[in-house]
Every structure is written in structure tokens, then in C-alpha cells.
Write a protein that holds these residues in place. Sequence first.
Motif, PDB file in Angstrom:
ATOM      1  N   THR A  94      -1.920   2.321   9.409  1.00 55.52           N
ATOM      2  CA  THR A  94      -0.507   2.702   9.398  1.00 55.52           C
ATOM      3  C   THR A  94      -0.054   3.060   7.986  1.00 55.52           C
ATOM      4  N   ALA A  95      -0.468   2.258   7.001  1.00 59.81           N
ATOM      5  CA  ALA A  95      -0.086   2.523   5.616  1.00 59.81           C
ATOM      6  C   ALA A  95      -0.659   3.851   5.130  1.00 59.81           C
ATOM      7  N   PHE A  96      -1.893   4.177   5.535  1.00 60.22           N
ATOM      8  CA  PHE A  96      -2.486   5.444   5.122  1.00 60.22           C
ATOM      9  C   PHE A  96      -1.788   6.629   5.796  1.00 60.22           C
ATOM     10  N   GLN A  97      -1.337   6.437   7.031  1.00 62.42           N
ATOM     11  CA  GLN A  97      -0.577   7.494   7.696  1.00 62.42           C
ATOM     12  C   GLN A  97       0.742   7.749   6.969  1.00 62.42           C
ATOM     13  N   ILE A  98       1.414   6.663   6.573  1.00 55.95           N
ATOM     14  CA  ILE A  98       2.654   6.804   5.812  1.00 55.95           C
ATOM     15  C   ILE A  98       2.372   7.456   4.466  1.00 55.95           C
ATOM     16  N   GLY A  99       1.254   7.079   3.831  1.00 58.70           N
ATOM     17  CA  GLY A  99       0.889   7.655   2.549  1.00 58.70           C
ATOM     18  C   GLY A  99       0.665   9.157   2.647  1.00 58.70           C
ATOM     19  N   PHE A 100       0.043   9.613   3.726  1.00 58.84           N
ATOM     20  CA  PHE A 100      -0.174  11.055   3.915  1.00 58.84           C
ATOM     21  C   PHE A 100       1.157  11.795   3.996  1.00 58.84           C
ATOM     22  N   ILE A 101       2.099  11.235   4.760  1.00 55.22           N
ATOM     23  CA  ILE A 101       3.417  11.868   4.901  1.00 55.22           C
ATOM     24  C   ILE A 101       4.136  11.908   3.560  1.00 55.22           C
ATOM     25  N   ILE A 102       3.975  10.851   2.758  1.00 56.26           N
ATOM     26  CA  ILE A 102       4.612  10.801   1.449  1.00 56.26           C
ATOM     27  C   ILE A 102       4.030  11.852   0.509  1.00 56.26           C
ATOM     28  N   TYR A 103       2.721  12.040   0.584  1.00 53.86           N
ATOM     29  CA  TYR A 103       2.034  12.924  -0.351  1.00 53.86           C
ATOM     30  C   TYR A 103       2.372  14.403  -0.136  1.00 53.86           C
ATOM     31  N   VAL A 104       2.635  14.814   1.104  1.00 57.82           N
ATOM     32  CA  VAL A 104       2.761  16.239   1.425  1.00 57.82           C
ATOM     33  C   VAL A 104       3.817  16.964   0.584  1.00 57.82           C
ATOM     34  N   PRO A 105       5.085  16.493   0.534  1.00 55.43           N
ATOM     35  CA  PRO A 105       6.069  17.259  -0.258  1.00 55.43           C
ATOM     36  C   PRO A 105       5.748  17.300  -1.746  1.00 55.43           C
ATOM     37  N   PHE A 106       5.198  16.228  -2.285  1.00 56.63           N
ATOM     38  CA  PHE A 106       4.860  16.222  -3.713  1.00 56.63           C
ATOM     39  C   PHE A 106       3.647  17.099  -3.998  1.00 56.63           C
ATOM     40  N   LEU A 107       2.730  17.183  -3.025  1.00 53.38           N
ATOM     41  CA  LEU A 107       1.582  18.074  -3.184  1.00 53.38           C
ATOM     42  C   LEU A 107       2.028  19.531  -3.200  1.00 53.38           C
ATOM     43  N   VAL A 108       3.020  19.855  -2.396  1.00 56.88           N
ATOM     44  CA  VAL A 108       3.565  21.217  -2.390  1.00 56.88           C
ATOM     45  C   VAL A 108       4.136  21.565  -3.753  1.00 56.88           C
ATOM     46  N   ILE A 109       4.864  20.631  -4.359  1.00 58.39           N
ATOM     47  CA  ILE A 109       5.424  20.864  -5.698  1.00 58.39           C
ATOM     48  C   ILE A 109       4.309  21.090  -6.708  1.00 58.39           C
ATOM     49  N   LEU A 161      12.704   5.197   1.845  1.00 61.22           N
ATOM     50  CA  LEU A 161      11.389   4.575   2.007  1.00 61.22           C
ATOM     51  C   LEU A 161      11.515   3.138   2.497  1.00 61.22           C
ATOM     52  N   VAL A 162      12.389   2.371   1.845  1.00 58.04           N
ATOM     53  CA  VAL A 162      12.568   0.969   2.231  1.00 58.04           C
ATOM     54  C   VAL A 162      13.136   0.862   3.641  1.00 58.04           C
ATOM     55  N   LYS A 163      14.094   1.726   3.973  1.00 57.67           N
ATOM     56  CA  LYS A 163      14.673   1.726   5.318  1.00 57.67           C
ATOM     57  C   LYS A 163      13.611   2.013   6.375  1.00 57.67           C
ATOM     58  N   ILE A 208       0.833  -1.200   0.000  1.00 57.19           N
ATOM     59  CA  ILE A 208       0.000   0.000   0.000  1.00 57.19           C
ATOM     60  C   ILE A 208       0.870   1.254   0.000  1.00 57.19           C
ATOM     61  N   THR A 209       1.972   1.231   0.752  1.00 56.61           N
ATOM     62  CA  THR A 209       2.900   2.363   0.746  1.00 56.61           C
ATOM     63  C   THR A 209       3.488   2.575  -0.634  1.00 56.61           C
ATOM     64  N   PHE A 210       3.842   1.485  -1.303  1.00 54.11           N
ATOM     65  CA  PHE A 210       4.380   1.600  -2.665  1.00 54.11           C
ATOM     66  C   PHE A 210       3.345   2.186  -3.622  1.00 54.11           C
ATOM     67  N   SER A 211       2.086   1.813  -3.446  1.00 46.47           N
ATOM     68  CA  SER A 211       1.042   2.369  -4.316  1.00 46.47           C
ATOM     69  C   SER A 211       0.880   3.864  -4.083  1.00 46.47           C
TER      70      SER A 211
END
Length: 222
Positions: free
Chosen positions: A158-173, A212-214, A45-48
Motif C-alpha cells: 500500500t505504501a509503495f502504491q501511494i509512493g508511485f502516485i506521489i512521484y508522478v507529478p514531481f517526475l513530470v516537473i 497527504l496527512v488527510k 514509508i509514505t513520508f520517505s
Amino acid sequence: MDILKEILANNTSLTPSMQIVFFMTFLMFLPTVVMMMTSFVRIIITFSFIKSALGAQQSIPNQILVGLALCMTIFIMSPVISDINKNSIQPYMNEEISDEEAYVQLKKPIAEFLLKHTRQEDLELFVTNSSIDAENIPKEELPLNIIVPAFAISELKTAFQIGFIIYVPFLVIDLIVSSTLMSMGMFMLPPAMISLPFKLLLFVMVDGWNLLVKSLIESFVG
């Protein structure tokens, strides 16, 4: 698995043909059951999410992400697999323990892993809505048909929480690119086409895959 144990314990009431049908049906659902009892759910889910956040749906084949998720799952679950092999499979094959004891030793490391990453609220949800008197049963002895779905929805959160953190910097761009294009009057130019190189540049500069993998591995073994 607890249901399987009960049926196999009473297999004298089943004809050989019925036993074969049940066994083949169980094998058909085995991959799904195994995936729901491992770290695979959170990883895939994180990869998606990272694929969607980058806007590179066509550039990253799903087979690559699934393969990487499976490799990481095997790596993360290796201590559990080793424990099962040492205390359950090998003694059972050497006829040192009975069927029931082999099942107990098989369930123990799996339940420990699942409970370690299951939120108490999710576990209580399924315990409350079951017929089990959980007050007199330790969490480690709860049946897997309660632990597994509780683990699954915990992993989804947990995966959705990680997804939110991932989305933020790209959303800013995306917002910066869209605002810049609008201020320049370039309404016909798709913002996603312009922001993609910048998002890829950011991801490469921070060594995104390694980070991400780490983070995913440390979220399980840390």
C-alpha cells in the motif's frame, strides 16, 4: 505475542534469572513489534517517498518525519488503545478477569485492526506455509505470528502504491525542466537544482502536507 503467552503459561519451568533475561529481551524488541502492528509502517514509508520525490533529503530532518509519524500513529490507533484499556488492562488490574482472558481481550482489537488492513492473499501466504489448520479456525482467532507479517507486507504494498502516485507529478516537473535545459544547451546546470523550487511551489500550492496527512488518516479510519 502468542509465543510469549505460551512461555509465560509454562513459566514454572523457568528460573527467576531466566525469566528476567527473557523479559528484558522481550522489552528490547517491543518497540519494533509494536511499530509493525500499527499504522506507523505505511506512514513513515509514505513520508520517505515524499521526501525523496521533492528532492529535499537534507531540508526535512528525519526526526521531524518520525515524530509526525508517531503522533499520527497514536491518533489513528487511539480507538484500539482505548478498547484494550477498557476491556483488558483495567479489568485485569482490578482483578476482574484472569491472565488468559486479559490476553484474549488484548488480542481481539489488535487482530481486528490488522485483519482490516491485510490483503487476503498475504494472509493466505503465511497460513499456507504454517502448520495451522486454518479451515476450522476463524481469521480473528489466527495467531499474531501469522497476522502481523501478513499485515506488514500488505502495508508495504500500500505504501509503495501511494509512493508511485506521489512521484508522478514531481517526475513530470523533472522531465519538463530537464528537457528545457537541454533545449537551451545548458548541459552543465543540474536539473535537480532548478526543479526543486518548482516542486516546492507545487507542493505548497496544493497544501501538500494537509492533503497527504488527510489521505493517510482516511485510509485507516475511512
